[in-house]
Every structure is written in C-alpha cells, then in structure tokens.
Design a protein around this motif. Structure first.
Motif, mmCIF file in Angstrom:
data_model
loop_
_atom_site.group_PDB
_atom_site.id
_atom_site.type_symbol
_atom_site.label_atom_id
_atom_site.label_comp_id
_atom_site.label_asym_id
_atom_site.label_seq_id
_atom_site.Cartn_x
_atom_site.Cartn_y
_atom_site.Cartn_z
ATOM 1 N N TYR A 96 -6.554 -0.324 7.773
ATOM 2 C CA TYR A 96 -6.173 -0.555 6.372
ATOM 3 C C TYR A 96 -5.948 -2.050 6.107
ATOM 4 O O TYR A 96 -4.876 -2.458 5.655
ATOM 5 C CB TYR A 96 -4.907 0.249 6.042
ATOM 6 N N ARG A 124 1.057 -3.113 3.402
ATOM 7 C CA ARG A 124 1.717 -2.358 4.462
ATOM 8 C C ARG A 124 3.147 -2.867 4.610
ATOM 9 O O ARG A 124 3.386 -4.073 4.624
ATOM 10 C CB ARG A 124 0.956 -2.518 5.785
ATOM 11 N N VAL A 133 1.801 2.569 4.192
ATOM 12 C CA VAL A 133 0.659 1.942 3.533
ATOM 13 C C VAL A 133 0.618 2.461 2.102
ATOM 14 O O VAL A 133 0.792 3.667 1.860
ATOM 15 C CB VAL A 133 -0.654 2.285 4.259
#
Length: 306
Positions: free
Chosen positions: A251, A256, A276
């Motif tokens: 990701y 995050r 996330v």
C-alpha cells in the motif's frame, strides 16, 4: 452487554466468541472514524469478521444502521448464522450443555464431522470449543488440559448467564445483520459501489498467521486484497495489519498510521499495528496523535539500543 474501560476508552464486549486478534478494542476508534466522516447511518462490512467484536459493538450502540458479518471458515459462518437465525435454539443448548472433557470430546467430533449445512449443530460445536479451548483457538486443546490439572478448568470462560445475554442482544438486532460465507474480496466488491458503505478489512496477519487463523493468507492473497481495495472508488474503507514492512510495499500510495491495542507503555511496540485508509477518508486527530506518539517511542527505543 459488558462495558469496560481501557485507559479511558470504553470497550463494549458483545461478541460471544473469544478470537485471536479480535478487534473489539478498536470500537472507540472506529466510532470516531465513522462520526468524523459522517458515516453513522452507513452499512458496516467486515469481510474477515472472525469474532465480529467491533461490528456488533457499533451496531448495538447505534453507531451504524446495518452490519455484514462474513467469514470464509464454514464453522465460524455456521456459528454466526445459527446465532442470528436460531437464537432461541442456540441459547437452549448454551444453557443445558455439560462442561466436561467428555462433552468436549463429543463437541470436537461434531466440529470435525458435522454436515456443513447443519448450522446449529456445527455452529454450537464451534462456539463450545471456542469458549473451552486455550485462548479460544479452535484447533487447540481444552483449558486445564484433558486431565483437568491446570490452574483453570474447562468452564473458566463459559459464563452461561453472560453469554446468554450476548446471544439475546444479537437476536434483538438480527434483522439488521447479514451473515455470509464467501471470500472476503467478493464481499468487498459487492459493496464497493455504495456511498453508504464502510468496509473494515481485518485479514489474517503476516506473523504467526498459521498458528492463529484456520484460513491463513499466502503472499498472493495479501496482494489480491491490495488489488481489490485499489479498485474501490465509492465505499470508504480501512485496513488493519500487523506492523511489518510488507504493508508499505503493498500500500505505498495510501496513508498508513500506527496504532496500539495494548496501552501498557513497556509493551506498546509489541502491540503496534498499522491502519491503512482509503483516499477520501478523513483521519481523526486522536489517531494522528497516537501515531505520532508511537513513532516517537519507536525512535527513542532505537536510539536507546545503540
């Protein structure tokens, strides 16, 4: 319904299951995310529900209108389906079943051999093992051992009165609970185009996955989930994982933030996990602050070890 306070945070304990990695402790954070993003009238989806602790707490406390509980494990699905659709029969079994090693052996055999479509029988066996096994792990052994010489006995986590009340509470809201038994990605895809959907993906983690989850992920599963979430453009979502470098690889273009489920300072880094966020989701200030504190603590720990 049990309400406890953890470091100033309220935790509602409604799920009848004890679950490895259970996220009931995230209730207050999820509630804040929903409120900040004006999603309190949303449908809340857990594609990897397990114990569904957060989902039930949010529903029964009035934070969301509906919830979707999905689990690929047929035994876990059978439990949820039985509780939602056959609550009275389930409660009768709960209040009459014997708590002994002999009964544990019988329920264990049912768990292994029952017809997958007999949701009441299989679901209750799953529940029985969950409440009488060490740490609630379905493929583990009974609390106290088969000789019952341990400090705690097989009935240590089987409070009939409290568990019956949880089943009753769930039954009161059954018309707002959907239960399914599918791959989590299919569930995400089904709700991805809904503006009123909030998806909380809590898949099997990377570390110790094989020992904690009966449906552990492989590398390809983690990548497939990342690709699936990347295709969601209308529904809002968050994802939680253990704090490992692979999450940043999967990701890289998403925000995050670190968070901790264990608020004890001397263990906080062992408990740190990653959340996330989907692109359009606003991150509450309390989550930003917690992230900053954990990053600072990690830096201090690193410097101290040099």
């Amino acid at each position: 319904m049990t309400q406890t306070v953890v470091s100033g945070r309220k935790r509602l304990t409604i799920s009848p299951l004890r679950y490895p990695g259970g996220k009931g402790l995230l209730y207050s954070r999820l509630r804040t995310i929903l409120r900040v993003n004006h999603l309190t009238s949303s449908i809340y989806i857990e594609p990897y529900a397990g114990g569904a602790g957060a989902a039930l707490a949010l529903l029964i406390s009035g934070q969301v209108e509906q919830i979707v509980i999905n689990d690929l494990d047929p035994a876990v699905f059978a439990f949820w389906n039985a509780v939602v659709t056959q609550a009275n029969d389930f409660a009768a079994l709960l209040n009459s079943v014997e708590l002994s090693v002999d009964e544990w052996e019988r329920q264990h055999e049912i768990y292994l051999t029952a017809d997958r479509d007999d949701h009441l029988q299989l679901g209750f066996a799953t529940f029985y093992l969950n409440r009488t096994n060490r740490s609630g792990i379905l493929n583990g052994g009974p609390i106290g051992g088969k000789n019952q010489k341990g400090r705690y006995k097989i009935d240590a986590r089987f409070n009939r009165e409290g568990l019956s009340e949880r089943i009753r509470l769930i039954s009161l809201h059954a018309d707002r609970i959907s239960v399914s038994n599918e791959d989590g990605r299919r569930v995400i895809e089904r709700y991805s185009a809904r503006d009123d959907a909030f998806i909380y993906a809590d898949p099997p983690y990377f570390e110790k996955a094989g020992s904690l989850y009966l449906n552990a992920f492989h590398s390809s599963d983690h990548q497939a989930l990342a690709d699936c979430l990347a295709s969601v453009h209308r529904a809002k979502w968050i994802l939680t994982y253990d704090n490992v470098p692979t999450v940043a690889t999967l990701y890289p273009n998403y925000r995050r933030r670190l968070f901790a489920l264990n608020y004890s300072a001397h263990r906080v880094m062992k408990a740190s996990e990653i959340m996330v966020f989907s692109p359009e989701l606003s991150i509450p200030e309390e989550i930003e602050s917690a992230h900053t504190d954990l990053v600072r603590m990690a830096a201090t720990t690193t410097e101290g070890g040099r």
